[in-house]
Design an enzyme around this catalytic site. Sequence first.
Site, mmCIF file in Angstrom:
data_model
loop_
_atom_site.group_PDB
_atom_site.id
_atom_site.type_symbol
_atom_site.label_atom_id
_atom_site.label_comp_id
_atom_site.label_asym_id
_atom_site.label_seq_id
_atom_site.Cartn_x
_atom_site.Cartn_y
_atom_site.Cartn_z
ATOM 1 N N THR A 134 -64.714 25.824 -14.530
ATOM 2 C CA THR A 134 -63.343 25.379 -14.220
ATOM 3 C C THR A 134 -63.298 24.398 -13.037
ATOM 4 O O THR A 134 -64.228 24.332 -12.235
ATOM 5 C CB THR A 134 -62.457 26.588 -13.887
ATOM 6 N N GLY A 173 -58.544 24.697 -19.854
ATOM 7 C CA GLY A 173 -57.647 24.315 -20.937
ATOM 8 C C GLY A 173 -57.536 22.809 -21.109
ATOM 9 O O GLY A 173 -58.295 22.038 -20.509
ATOM 10 N N MET A 192 -59.922 35.100 -11.070
ATOM 11 C CA MET A 192 -60.256 36.485 -11.402
ATOM 12 C C MET A 192 -61.186 37.077 -10.332
ATOM 13 O O MET A 192 -61.100 38.244 -9.997
ATOM 14 C CB MET A 192 -60.963 36.564 -12.763
ATOM 15 N N GLY A 193 -62.070 36.232 -9.795
ATOM 16 C CA GLY A 193 -63.009 36.728 -8.782
ATOM 17 C C GLY A 193 -64.137 37.548 -9.386
ATOM 18 O O GLY A 193 -64.656 38.463 -8.737
ATOM 19 N N LYS A 219 -69.012 38.224 -20.508
ATOM 20 C CA LYS A 219 -68.384 37.958 -19.202
ATOM 21 C C LYS A 219 -69.531 37.839 -18.197
ATOM 22 O O LYS A 219 -70.587 38.462 -18.372
ATOM 23 C CB LYS A 219 -67.475 39.159 -18.887
ATOM 24 N N SER A 220 -69.361 37.070 -17.115
ATOM 25 C CA SER A 220 -70.443 36.986 -16.121
ATOM 26 C C SER A 220 -70.641 38.339 -15.440
ATOM 27 O O SER A 220 -69.686 38.941 -14.945
ATOM 28 C CB SER A 220 -70.109 35.948 -15.048
ATOM 29 N N CYS A 256 -70.928 31.439 -7.633
ATOM 30 C CA CYS A 256 -70.623 32.713 -6.990
ATOM 31 C C CYS A 256 -69.563 32.519 -5.900
ATOM 32 O O CYS A 256 -69.711 31.682 -5.021
ATOM 33 C CB CYS A 256 -71.882 33.282 -6.361
ATOM 34 N N ASN A 310 -74.309 31.445 -14.362
ATOM 35 C CA ASN A 310 -73.056 30.985 -13.771
ATOM 36 C C ASN A 310 -73.344 30.783 -12.293
ATOM 37 O O ASN A 310 -73.568 31.744 -11.570
ATOM 38 C CB ASN A 310 -71.963 32.039 -14.000
HETATM 39 C C1 LIG Z 1 -59.541 34.084 -17.345
HETATM 40 C C2 LIG Z 1 -60.827 33.323 -17.217
HETATM 41 C C3 LIG Z 1 -61.983 33.986 -16.808
HETATM 42 C C4 LIG Z 1 -63.194 33.289 -16.685
HETATM 43 N N1 LIG Z 1 -64.322 33.967 -16.311
HETATM 44 C C5 LIG Z 1 -65.516 33.308 -16.276
HETATM 45 C C6 LIG Z 1 -66.726 34.013 -16.006
HETATM 46 O O1 LIG Z 1 -66.756 35.229 -15.812
HETATM 47 N N2 LIG Z 1 -67.876 33.284 -15.976
HETATM 48 C C7 LIG Z 1 -67.914 31.935 -16.207
HETATM 49 O O2 LIG Z 1 -69.013 31.341 -16.195
HETATM 50 N N3 LIG Z 1 -66.781 31.254 -16.489
HETATM 51 C C8 LIG Z 1 -65.597 31.912 -16.529
HETATM 52 N N4 LIG Z 1 -64.457 31.221 -16.860
HETATM 53 C C9 LIG Z 1 -64.553 29.775 -17.166
HETATM 54 C C10 LIG Z 1 -64.713 29.553 -18.680
HETATM 55 O O3 LIG Z 1 -65.888 30.137 -19.166
HETATM 56 C C11 LIG Z 1 -64.731 28.055 -19.016
HETATM 57 O O4 LIG Z 1 -65.802 27.431 -18.338
HETATM 58 C C12 LIG Z 1 -63.439 27.346 -18.616
HETATM 59 O O5 LIG Z 1 -62.323 28.184 -18.838
HETATM 60 C C13 LIG Z 1 -63.256 26.024 -19.372
HETATM 61 O O6 LIG Z 1 -63.170 26.247 -20.758
HETATM 62 P P1 LIG Z 1 -61.751 26.361 -21.537
HETATM 63 O O7 LIG Z 1 -60.931 25.178 -21.116
HETATM 64 O O8 LIG Z 1 -62.113 26.382 -22.993
HETATM 65 O O9 LIG Z 1 -61.116 27.645 -21.091
HETATM 66 C C14 LIG Z 1 -63.237 31.895 -16.970
HETATM 67 C C15 LIG Z 1 -62.069 31.240 -17.388
HETATM 68 C C16 LIG Z 1 -60.870 31.928 -17.522
HETATM 69 C C17 LIG Z 1 -59.635 31.177 -17.987
#
Ligand SMILES: Cc1cc2nc3c(=O)[nH]c(=O)nc-3n(C[C@H](O)[C@H](O)[C@H](O)COP(=O)(O)O)c2cc1C
Length: 302
Positions: free
Chosen positions: A191, A215, A70-71, A44-45, A128, A125
């Site tokens: 995202t 997704g 999530m923040g 997790k970041s 921020c 990441n």
């Molecule tokens: C619940 C959730 C928490 C995430 N937390 C982080 C995070 O802490 N650090 C980060 O770089 N990306 C975070 N992401 C983004 C994912 O790492 C990823 O870039 C994004 O979800 C696209 O991939 P996916 O479609 O396979 O989920 C989060 C995504 C989700 C859904």
Amino acid sequence: MNLSVELAGVRMGNPLMNASGILGLTSNSLLRLAQAGVGAVVTKSIGREPRPGFKAPNIVELEVGLINSMGLPNPGVDEYVKELDRALEALKVPLIASVYGCSPEDYRYVSTMMCARGASAVELNVSCPHVKEVGAEVGQNVELLSEVIKAVKAAVNVPVFVKLSPNVSRITTFAKAAEEAGADGLVAINTVKAMAIDVEAGRPILGGKFGGLSGPAIKPIALRCVYEIFETVKIPIIGCGGVTTWEDAVEFMMAGASALQIGTAIVHKDLRVFREILAGLSRYLNRKGLRSPSDIIGVAHR
Ligand SMILES: Cc1cc2nc3c(=O)[nH]c(=O)nc-3n(C[C@H](O)[C@H](O)[C@H](O)COP(=O)(O)O)c2cc1C
């Protein structure tokens, strides 16, 4: 079929990882990911200080994916490295430390701490959500992005990957800037900025109002980003965004990804998604008479 890959010097048994933020906060979840067959685990970041994250609700489920705000909840790096110590001994795959910060010094500090505890690579990441600099996210400011990368590169001796945000007008500008600042690899994409509104209440659903879409909905966007970035830089690309099936994995590799991260599909399909994709990829390569995943990287550019 040998699916092993080498990513900027990081040796992986196969090209799959979890995406940061999906599992990876506890040592137990890191070990579960490793058992599920990933080639490397991503944390997790983690930031310098503890953060509680945004107020609930934090996730909206859509048919096409998730919107999360999530923040960046996390215990802060001093606490997190104690958690890592519990996993590292038993972890048989490389650990990639996802790091966020709001200044080059934050990134340097957290990256140094994570590497001292055994991270094989750092993933920056750069989105921020609360920034000390006037309103600019690191990932949306080329100068700040370069400064952050240079600060981390000067402090650690493992590969540094930079996870790019798609929420910019030209992602290739940031990809090029990251490469020039010394990044060893790029992760594309984080995202896509999005929102949802509760029609009964007449208010945004998410506590943080806006969130990040992930997704299947973002797969075509992520694929386009990987394709464009592949034509712009020489460093390896880790594809991320909507990878759910082995066909998705093959598409991303053909667009130019050397490895892949999977997030939302773990939530929708559970941890079996990794073995399912690896089996499909193996069968595909065999059927095509190819010997290694690297044989398909970037072929869609010919
Ligand atoms: C619940 C959730 C928490 C995430 N937390 C982080 C995070 O802490 N650090 C980060 O770089 N990306 C975070 N992401 C983004 C994912 O790492 C990823 O870039 C994004 O979800 C696209 O991939 P996916 O479609 O396979 O989920 C989060 C995504 C989700 C859904």
